[in-house]
Design an enzyme around this catalytic site. Structure first.
Site, short mmCIF file in Angstrom:
data_model
loop_
_atom_site.label_atom_id
_atom_site.label_comp_id
_atom_site.label_asym_id
_atom_site.label_seq_id
_atom_site.Cartn_x
_atom_site.Cartn_y
_atom_site.Cartn_z
N GLU A 28 23.97 6.89 -70.84
CA GLU A 28 23.75 6.96 -71.95
C GLU A 28 25.00 8.58 -71.92
O GLU A 28 24.39 9.07 -71.49
CB GLU A 28 21.79 7.39 -71.62
N ARG A 253 17.30 2.91 -56.56
CA ARG A 253 18.76 4.23 -56.83
C ARG A 253 18.70 4.95 -54.93
O ARG A 253 18.47 4.45 -54.46
CB ARG A 253 17.28 5.22 -57.44
N LYS A 263 18.51 14.61 -64.19
CA LYS A 263 18.92 14.85 -65.39
C LYS A 263 18.27 16.26 -65.89
O LYS A 263 19.13 17.73 -66.21
CB LYS A 263 19.29 14.18 -66.42
P1 ATP Z 1 18.13 8.31 -68.23
O1 ATP Z 1 16.74 7.72 -66.98
O2 ATP Z 1 16.97 9.93 -68.13
O3 ATP Z 1 18.51 8.32 -69.05
P2 ATP Z 1 19.43 8.21 -65.81
O4 ATP Z 1 20.11 8.21 -64.94
O5 ATP Z 1 19.16 6.52 -66.21
O6 ATP Z 1 18.67 8.81 -66.49
P3 ATP Z 1 21.77 6.24 -67.89
O7 ATP Z 1 22.71 6.91 -68.73
O8 ATP Z 1 21.12 5.92 -68.06
O9 ATP Z 1 21.48 7.68 -66.46
O10 ATP Z 1 22.48 5.97 -66.21
C1 ATP Z 1 23.86 4.87 -66.39
C2 ATP Z 1 23.13 4.22 -65.30
O11 ATP Z 1 23.29 4.34 -64.17
C3 ATP Z 1 22.26 2.87 -65.25
O12 ATP Z 1 22.52 1.71 -65.24
C4 ATP Z 1 20.93 3.85 -64.15
O13 ATP Z 1 20.15 3.18 -64.02
C5 ATP Z 1 22.29 4.18 -63.40
N1 ATP Z 1 22.09 5.67 -62.04
C6 ATP Z 1 21.61 6.35 -62.76
N2 ATP Z 1 21.15 7.19 -61.34
C7 ATP Z 1 20.92 6.47 -60.49
C8 ATP Z 1 21.32 6.13 -58.74
N3 ATP Z 1 20.54 7.78 -58.52
N4 ATP Z 1 21.54 6.06 -58.34
C9 ATP Z 1 21.83 4.26 -58.97
N5 ATP Z 1 21.42 4.71 -60.22
C10 ATP Z 1 21.63 5.33 -60.94
MG MG Z 2 18.99 5.40 -67.93
#
Ligand code: ATP
Ligand code: MG
Length: 540
Positions: A28, A253, A263
């Protein structure tokens, strides 16, 4: 890279279910990427690569409220830095028209309806984990009425929040995500890519599976929190009659000790001015890690070494530092830097002479090149390499009447210790032995260790920055901003050898006996700044 998803992909190719692997990384564009995202990026790209497949970069820009074009550019840059080139760069919002058509299809099939409940009412109707929900009073609107209302939603006839389009599934489902989830909401806003073309925006759970299907994604990888959204994902793909059927697989994760990866908190740090920006050297963002000096290789090796499974994992930040040391061990040139300068005068060396000695750029790498370092009668050593009291046998550095080797130069012996009025040692008077020149094959005496130095007549001033975790104690119940480590950044001023006057931002070195350092982005030849990436040895 071996993991359960690779096994599934292999099976899907073997069985003929798919003849190509297509994955996507769908960030995102509402924040800078952090090292947790690196797990998602590396997993998607590396797995597709294993099978000669493809990976798309897709900006999930369907929630216009928090998104910005600044992040789009930063994310592209981060991917490039990690060494990945997406097969395509897509934007979720470019599919708005196709997504809208799928919504119409659901309405026509009696599987979606326009609902007038407010957000609050909707959550009351939704029920709880233990109680079923209640049907919305708008659930039985006719197809014609729904088509009319949905079109008028699109045309901007209703204010924000006045209506939603909802899937008609099952208000009693044990999975709350299936209790008539919202598919579209009204927001009158200027979207960073679509402008004011749209005032209805699809929800993630509707848009995401469709985007995957439109792109022919075979394996849609996401983190574990989407586990109970998978049924809805499948419902959307099936009922929207998508030609290509993607499947969602979840992985755990990645969390890292002492590392903030939310974030919300990263934004708080930047907005409160506790850090200098998203690329502050203490930030776990990819821009921050890169500025500090971590290499893309080290990050990749670290991520791969953490493995991948269906549980969230927490790994030690020390593992990343170890990966950095492994990566730079042979690559980084050795240099000499003095962080706690102590002046040394060589009393038997000609006062106006400077000589240049050739030394290896990396004694651990037999293919390393060489450079010249200078030597004169005025030097700096690190004050931690001198002990005033009579040392015991373990002391392998300088002391009075003791002889050490200066790296790449001569043996020196300390004959006299000069102090200021407060009793602080401010200078050492030493003599050198011309017969002991490095590389001369001299082996009559064994010095009491080898220490590093810089030549005071040619060295450059430099600032050294040292970092500690931003958070003091992960388990603390203090509020986030009260739990910050006041020592997360520390500064020392000292000297570096002459050749470092030409160091450019992002150049990396091993400062002999101290650690790995990276020339900071703000460094100039008149104002050298080096970030310590990590010390030479693990502190564990
Ligand atoms: P939010 O939920 O606040 O949008 P997010 O960290 O999920 O935050 P995205 O931009 O949606 O942000 O993330 C893109 C991809 O990265 C998603 O598929 C998410 O699952 C993955 N991702 C984010 N943080 C982690 C993490 N700590 N470990 C593994 N994958 C992650
Ligand atoms: Mg997300």
């Amino acid at each position: 890279m071996d993991n359960f998803i690779k096994t599934i992909m292999q099976q899907d190719l073997d069985s003929g279910k798919h003849n190509e692997i297509i994955t996507r990384f769908p960030p995102e564009p509402n924040a800078y990427l952090h090292i947790g995202h690196a797990r998602a990026i590396i997993t998607n790209f590396e797995l597709a690569k294993e099978f000669n497949g493809k990976t798309n970069l897709r900006f999930d820009d369907t929630n216009p409220v928090k998104e910005d074009a600044e992040y789009v550019e930063a994310i592209k840059e981060d991917l490039k830095w990690l060494g990945y080139t997406p097969a395509n760069v897509f934007y979720g919002s470019d599919y708005f028209e196709k997504t809208y058509e799928k919504a119409i299809l659901l309405i026509k099939k009696g599987l979606a309806y326009v609902c007038d409940l407010s957000q609050e009412e909707m959550s009351k109707y939704r029920g709880t984990l233990t109680e079923p929900g209640k049907n919305s009073p708008y659930r039985d609107r006719s197809v014609e009425e729904n088509l009319d209302l949905f079109e008028r939603m699109r045309n901007g006839e209703f204010p924000d929040g006045a209506k939603t389009l909802r899937a008609k599934i099952d208000m009693a489902s044990p999975n709350i995500n299936l209790r008539d989830p919202a598919l579209y909401r009204i927001i009158h806003i200027n979207h960073h890519r679509q402008g004011t073309k749209w005032c209805i925006f699809p929800m993630y759970d509707f848009a995401h599976p469709l985007q995957d299907a439109f792109e022919g994604i075979t394996h849609s990888l996401c983190s574990l929190e989407y586990d109970n959204h998978r049924v809805l994902y499948d419902w959307v793909v099936e009922n929207c009659e998508c030609e290509k059927v993607p499947h969602q697989y979840e992985f755990g994760r990645l969390n890292i000790t002492n590392t903030i990866m939310s974030k919300r908190y990263l934004r708080m740090l930047v907005e409160s001015g506790k850090v200098s920006g998203y690329d502050d050297q203490r930030m776990p963002t990819l821009v921050g890690l890169r500025r500090r000096g971590y290499t893309a290789e080290a990050i990749k090796n670290f991520i791969i070494s953490t493995g991948l499974s269906r549980v969230n994992s927490t790994v030690s930040s020390e593992m990343l530092d170890e990966a950095l040391r492994d990566d730079l061990k042979l690559k980084a040139d050795r240099r000499m830097a003095i962080m706690h300068p102590l002046k040394v005068t060589i009393t038997n060396y000609p006062e106006d002479k400077i000589e240049y000695l050739e030394v290896s750029n990396n004694v651990e790498n037999e293919n390393a090149t060489t450079r010249k370092i200078s030597f004169s009668n005025t030097l700096y050593i690190d004050s931690e390499d001198f002990l005033e009291e009579k040392p015991n046998k373990k002391w392998k550095r300088l002391s009075k009447d003791i002889e050490v080797r200066l790296f790449g130069a001569y043996f020196i012996k300390c004959n006299e210790v000069i102090k200021d009025n407060d009793g602080n040692v401010i200078e050492l008077k030493c003599t050198y032995d011309p017969a002991t020149k490095s590389g001369s094959g001299f082996d009559e005496r064994k010095p009491n260790g080898t220490i590093h130095y810089v030549d005071a007549k040619t060295c450059k001033c430099a600032k050294f920055l040292f970092f500690e975790p931003l958070l003091l104690d992960e388990a603390s119940d203090k509020s986030f901003l009260e739990n910050l480590n006041p020592n997360s950044i520390q500064e020392l001023n000292g000297y570096v050898e002459e050749s470092l006057g030409e160091a450019k931002p992002s150049d990396k070195f091993q400062f002999l006996r101290v650690g790995y350092f990276c020339c900071d982005k703000l460094s100039t030849s008149d104002n050298l700044i080096f970030n310590r990436i990590t010390p030479l040895k693990s502190s564990m």
